[in-house]
Design a protein around this motif. Structure first.
Motif, PDB file in Angstrom:
ATOM      1  N   ILE A 206      -9.571  44.758 -13.643  1.00  0.00           N
ATOM      2  CA  ILE A 206      -9.901  43.844 -14.752  1.00  0.00           C
ATOM      3  C   ILE A 206     -10.069  42.425 -14.229  1.00  0.00           C
ATOM      4  CG2 ILE A 206      -9.133  42.914 -16.977  1.00  0.00           C
ATOM      5  CD1 ILE A 206      -7.432  45.456 -17.316  1.00  0.00           C
ATOM      6  N   LEU A 207      -9.187  42.008 -13.331  1.00  0.00           N
ATOM      7  CA  LEU A 207      -9.269  40.666 -12.752  1.00  0.00           C
ATOM      8  C   LEU A 207     -10.563  40.490 -11.968  1.00  0.00           C
ATOM      9  CD1 LEU A 207      -7.920  37.919 -12.133  1.00  0.00           C
ATOM     10  CD2 LEU A 207      -6.846  39.002 -10.148  1.00  0.00           C
ATOM     11  N   TYR A 208     -10.979  41.546 -11.251  1.00  0.00           N
ATOM     12  CA  TYR A 208     -12.204  41.464 -10.448  1.00  0.00           C
ATOM     13  C   TYR A 208     -13.431  41.357 -11.346  1.00  0.00           C
ATOM     14  CZ  TYR A 208     -10.089  41.998  -5.867  1.00  0.00           C
ATOM     15  OH  TYR A 208      -9.398  41.782  -4.703  1.00  0.00           O
ATOM     16  N   ALA A 209     -13.456  42.112 -12.440  1.00  0.00           N
ATOM     17  CA  ALA A 209     -14.564  42.007 -13.393  1.00  0.00           C
ATOM     18  C   ALA A 209     -14.609  40.611 -14.004  1.00  0.00           C
ATOM     19  CB  ALA A 209     -14.416  43.068 -14.479  1.00  0.00           C
TER      20      ALA A 209
ATOM     21  N   VAL B  68     -19.602  26.735 -20.646  1.00  0.00           N
ATOM     22  CA  VAL B  68     -18.869  26.655 -21.910  1.00  0.00           C
ATOM     23  C   VAL B  68     -18.168  27.970 -22.227  1.00  0.00           C
ATOM     24  CG1 VAL B  68     -19.058  26.297 -24.396  1.00  0.00           C
ATOM     25  CG2 VAL B  68     -20.367  24.846 -22.831  1.00  0.00           C
ATOM     26  N   VAL B  69     -18.891  29.101 -22.129  1.00  0.00           N
ATOM     27  CA  VAL B  69     -18.262  30.403 -22.398  1.00  0.00           C
ATOM     28  C   VAL B  69     -17.111  30.678 -21.423  1.00  0.00           C
ATOM     29  CG1 VAL B  69     -18.599  32.912 -22.433  1.00  0.00           C
ATOM     30  CG2 VAL B  69     -20.250  31.408 -23.563  1.00  0.00           C
ATOM     31  N   PRO B  70     -17.282  30.412 -20.098  1.00  0.00           N
ATOM     32  CA  PRO B  70     -16.124  30.544 -19.219  1.00  0.00           C
ATOM     33  C   PRO B  70     -14.940  29.685 -19.646  1.00  0.00           C
ATOM     34  CG  PRO B  70     -18.109  30.478 -17.907  1.00  0.00           C
ATOM     35  CD  PRO B  70     -18.519  30.185 -19.329  1.00  0.00           C
ATOM     36  N   MET B  71     -15.215  28.493 -20.177  1.00  0.00           N
ATOM     37  CA  MET B  71     -14.132  27.649 -20.688  1.00  0.00           C
ATOM     38  C   MET B  71     -13.447  28.325 -21.879  1.00  0.00           C
ATOM     39  SD  MET B  71     -14.331  23.756 -22.179  1.00  0.00           S
ATOM     40  CE  MET B  71     -15.224  24.282 -23.643  1.00  0.00           C
ATOM     41  N   VAL B  72     -14.256  28.899 -22.778  1.00  0.00           N
ATOM     42  CA  VAL B  72     -13.704  29.618 -23.923  1.00  0.00           C
ATOM     43  C   VAL B  72     -12.847  30.794 -23.447  1.00  0.00           C
ATOM     44  CG1 VAL B  72     -14.288  31.041 -25.936  1.00  0.00           C
ATOM     45  CG2 VAL B  72     -15.565  28.944 -25.482  1.00  0.00           C
ATOM     46  N   SER B  73     -13.301  31.468 -22.387  1.00  0.00           N
ATOM     47  CA  SER B  73     -12.507  32.579 -21.837  1.00  0.00           C
ATOM     48  C   SER B  73     -11.176  32.081 -21.289  1.00  0.00           C
ATOM     49  CB  SER B  73     -13.290  33.318 -20.743  1.00  0.00           C
ATOM     50  OG  SER B  73     -13.315  32.585 -19.532  1.00  0.00           O
ATOM     51  N   GLY B  74     -11.169  30.830 -20.758  1.00  0.00           N
ATOM     52  CA  GLY B  74      -9.920  30.235 -20.307  1.00  0.00           C
ATOM     53  C   GLY B  74      -8.960  29.999 -21.463  1.00  0.00           C
TER      54      GLY B  74
ATOM     55  N   VAL C 228      -4.176  31.812 -24.689  1.00  0.00           N
ATOM     56  CA  VAL C 228      -3.596  32.388 -25.911  1.00  0.00           C
ATOM     57  C   VAL C 228      -2.907  33.711 -25.613  1.00  0.00           C
ATOM     58  CG1 VAL C 228      -4.142  33.370 -28.177  1.00  0.00           C
ATOM     59  CG2 VAL C 228      -5.230  31.231 -27.448  1.00  0.00           C
ATOM     60  N   MET C 229      -3.568  34.577 -24.849  1.00  0.00           N
ATOM     61  CA  MET C 229      -3.000  35.891 -24.540  1.00  0.00           C
ATOM     62  C   MET C 229      -1.748  35.759 -23.666  1.00  0.00           C
ATOM     63  SD  MET C 229      -4.888  38.107 -26.103  1.00  0.00           S
ATOM     64  CE  MET C 229      -4.753  39.713 -25.337  1.00  0.00           C
ATOM     65  N   ARG C 230      -1.823  34.879 -22.657  1.00  0.00           N
ATOM     66  CA  ARG C 230      -0.689  34.723 -21.735  1.00  0.00           C
ATOM     67  C   ARG C 230       0.537  34.155 -22.456  1.00  0.00           C
ATOM     68  NH1 ARG C 230      -3.209  32.251 -17.944  1.00  0.00           N
ATOM     69  NH2 ARG C 230      -3.455  34.001 -16.493  1.00  0.00           N
ATOM     70  N   VAL C 231       0.311  33.101 -23.235  1.00  0.00           N
ATOM     71  CA  VAL C 231       1.431  32.458 -23.928  1.00  0.00           C
ATOM     72  C   VAL C 231       2.016  33.388 -24.993  1.00  0.00           C
ATOM     73  CG1 VAL C 231       2.060  30.559 -25.468  1.00  0.00           C
ATOM     74  CG2 VAL C 231       0.655  30.113 -23.448  1.00  0.00           C
TER      75      VAL C 231
ATOM     76  N   ILE D  46      -1.796  40.609 -17.322  1.00  0.00           N
ATOM     77  CA  ILE D  46      -2.743  41.687 -17.622  1.00  0.00           C
ATOM     78  C   ILE D  46      -3.446  41.423 -18.948  1.00  0.00           C
ATOM     79  CG2 ILE D  46      -3.035  44.179 -17.806  1.00  0.00           C
ATOM     80  CD1 ILE D  46      -1.769  43.062 -15.136  1.00  0.00           C
ATOM     81  N   LEU D  47      -2.690  41.020 -19.951  1.00  0.00           N
ATOM     82  CA  LEU D  47      -3.275  40.742 -21.259  1.00  0.00           C
ATOM     83  C   LEU D  47      -4.198  39.526 -21.189  1.00  0.00           C
ATOM     84  CD1 LEU D  47      -0.160  41.402 -23.517  1.00  0.00           C
ATOM     85  CD2 LEU D  47      -2.221  42.812 -23.339  1.00  0.00           C
ATOM     86  N   ALA D  48      -3.832  38.529 -20.392  1.00  0.00           N
ATOM     87  CA  ALA D  48      -4.681  37.345 -20.223  1.00  0.00           C
ATOM     88  C   ALA D  48      -6.011  37.727 -19.577  1.00  0.00           C
ATOM     89  CB  ALA D  48      -3.963  36.295 -19.387  1.00  0.00           C
ATOM     90  N   TRP D  49      -5.953  38.537 -18.513  1.00  0.00           N
ATOM     91  CA  TRP D  49      -7.182  38.993 -17.852  1.00  0.00           C
ATOM     92  C   TRP D  49      -8.080  39.742 -18.836  1.00  0.00           C
ATOM     93  CZ3 TRP D  49      -4.513  41.929 -13.209  1.00  0.00           C
ATOM     94  CH2 TRP D  49      -3.859  40.995 -12.384  1.00  0.00           C
ATOM     95  N   THR D  50      -7.474  40.638 -19.609  1.00  0.00           N
ATOM     96  CA  THR D  50      -8.245  41.503 -20.501  1.00  0.00           C
ATOM     97  C   THR D  50      -8.968  40.708 -21.580  1.00  0.00           C
ATOM     98  OG1 THR D  50      -6.651  43.298 -20.134  1.00  0.00           O
ATOM     99  CG2 THR D  50      -8.113  43.508 -22.034  1.00  0.00           C
TER     100      THR D  50
END
Length: 454
Positions: free
Chosen positions: A373-376, A391-397, A402-405, A425-429
């Motif tokens: 998942i991290l590699y993708a 911008v979309v990569p920023m949104v993914s950040g 949100v997922m990590r916290v 794992i949840l943050a990557w996904t």
């Protein structure tokens, strides 16, 4: 233009180009991770578990500022790759000159903010009292070296934009060797402890920058004139439009990591030490993914500049296959040899060592099982950045944050402290789902637009 190491990626076999560009980057990242690990091993063995935990307490804050550095320079390199692919040499020189000016200004700002806000950040993360001083002195020295780290990262980003992955590799090999020697000298011989390890890292970065700078001076495309250093509003706006979202993306990810670290700090320094040991291997887990990502950014950037959308699609299929296979191989190595590697990081009381290694290997195993998942995530994020979409990569950040916290705050209450291991794992996904969807939507629109225009 010197053609020894620079590479035009708008023609030739996409899979071969990506692989031959990524492999030197992987080796360079390997050496970079090696000297990061050497810092940790020598401090853990030569000073003790508390010192190891001090480095762990400093990790995410250190990565916050490294994220600022790499985000800014990576964003700048996107424009350089696109202009190189389009053959616009004069605009390329002007872009490089403006990027140099902006990087110098950022260096001053980052040092001031880092030094002034350090204690506030350490307090915010609930850094345990017995490792507070070690974390603080390590970060004081690392933040003092930010101008050097920025200079190296900009130089390496410029070279990669033109398809040169070899020079940053040689620079990193040189830095790794110097760092190992200085670590042993400063920590084991002079007994300078944590400050010695930090100083060794900064000095090694000086040599890596000098090596890249000498190579840059030989390349015609980088021979900027005095007028190229004059700020042009359109160029500055474009560079900041590309660099700021990448930088903000890294800030968001790092802040999420700091929240994670603050929760982990509450579990005591033994748990912090175990978590730190695995975090030092995180770089090895992620190393090839970052390399494929840089290769994809350069490849898509150059081919977008040349208008070769067909090659971008072909190259992405090849990149994802190579990334998936590599992630499986890395996972297998970590699951088989991880416990032995982790034991290199700790010394002291046997019971403490056993507990630290047990915690560390549990975390390492969880990440290894889901590594693909991290590699993708890296491949698709960097593809979008190469296409000029930061911008979309920023949104993914933001999604990662949100997922990590959420995971780090909620899972420990549900399944105990080991729940924090699943936050990554949840943050990557969450991030990967956004990036993959956005990439295919963007490519579909671009291909349709190109067909309509033709």
């Amino acid at each position: 233009m010197q053609k020894t190491n620079t590479k035009d990626m708008t023609s030739g076999n996409p899979a071969k180009l990506l692989l031959f560009f990524a492999v030197p980057l992987m080796l360079g990242n390997l050496f970079q991770q090696m000297y990061t690990m050497v810092d940790t091993i020598i401090v853990g063995k030569g000073v003790g578990v508390e010192a190891l935990a001090s480095l762990g307490a400093a990790d995410w804050l250190n990565w916050l500022f490294l994220g600022l550095v790499t985000g800014l320079t990576q964003g700048f390199s996107i424009q350089m790759a696109q202009l190189y692919g389009a053959g616009q040499k004069e605009r390329l020189k002007q872009t490089i000159g403006n990027a140099v000016f902006l990087t110098a200004a950022a260096a001053v700002l980052f040092v001031l903010v880092g030094q002034a806000g350090l204690r506030f950040f350490l307090d915010l993360m609930h850094t345990p009292e017995n490792i507070y001083a070690g974390a603080e002195i390590y970060l004081r020295i690392m933040f003092g070296g930010i101008p050097v780290i920025l200079a190296y990262n900009l130089s390496a980003a410029m070279l990669r934009a033109l398809g040169d992955g070899k020079t940053p590799l040689y620079a990193m090999i040189l830095a790794a060797c110097i760092n190992v020697v200085l670590d042993l000298l400063f920590v084991m011989v002079f007994h300078w402890g944590i400050p010695g390890a930090a100083a060794a890292t900064v000095i090694a970065q000086v040599f890596s920058f000098v090596y890249c700078f000498v190579s840059i001076r030989k390349i015609e495309a980088f021979r900027i004139r005095r007028e190229d250093l004059r700020l042009q509003s359109a160029t500055v706006s474009r560079l900041l439009m590309l660099g700021m979202p990448v930088m903000f993306q890294n800030i968001i990810i790092s802040v999420g990591g700091m929240v994670l670290q603050s929760v982990i700090n509450e579990f005591g320094f033994i748990f912090v030490a175990g978590f730190t040991a695995t975090n030092k291997l995180y770089g090895l887990l992620e190393m090839a993914a970052i390399s494929f990502g840089y290769a994809v950014t350069t490849y898509t950037g150059q081919n977008l500049g040349a208008g070769r959308l067909d090659r971008i699609r072909t190259g992405m299929r090849s990149a994802m296959i190579m990334a998936a296979v590599t992630s499986v191989l890395v996972s297998a190595v970590m699951l088989i040899f991880g416990r032995s590697i982790l034991q290199l990081f700790v010394s002291g009381d046997p019971d403490q060592i056993d507990e630290v290694v047990r915690i560390a290997y549990h975390y390492l195993s969880v990440m290894s099982y889901f590594l693909v998942i991290l590699y993708a995530l890296h491949v698709y994020r960097c593809a979008l950045q190469g296409l000029g979409d930061t911008v979309v990569p920023m949104v993914s950040g933001v999604a990662e944050f949100v997922m990590r916290v959420s995971a780090v705050l909620l899972l420990p209450m549900a399944i105990g402290r080991n729940g924090v291991f699943y936050a990554e794992i949840l943050a990557w996904t969450g991030a990967a789902l956004i990036l993959i969807t956005a990439y295919y939507v963007k490519m579909h629109r671009m291909v349709r637009r190109q067909r309509q225009e033709s």
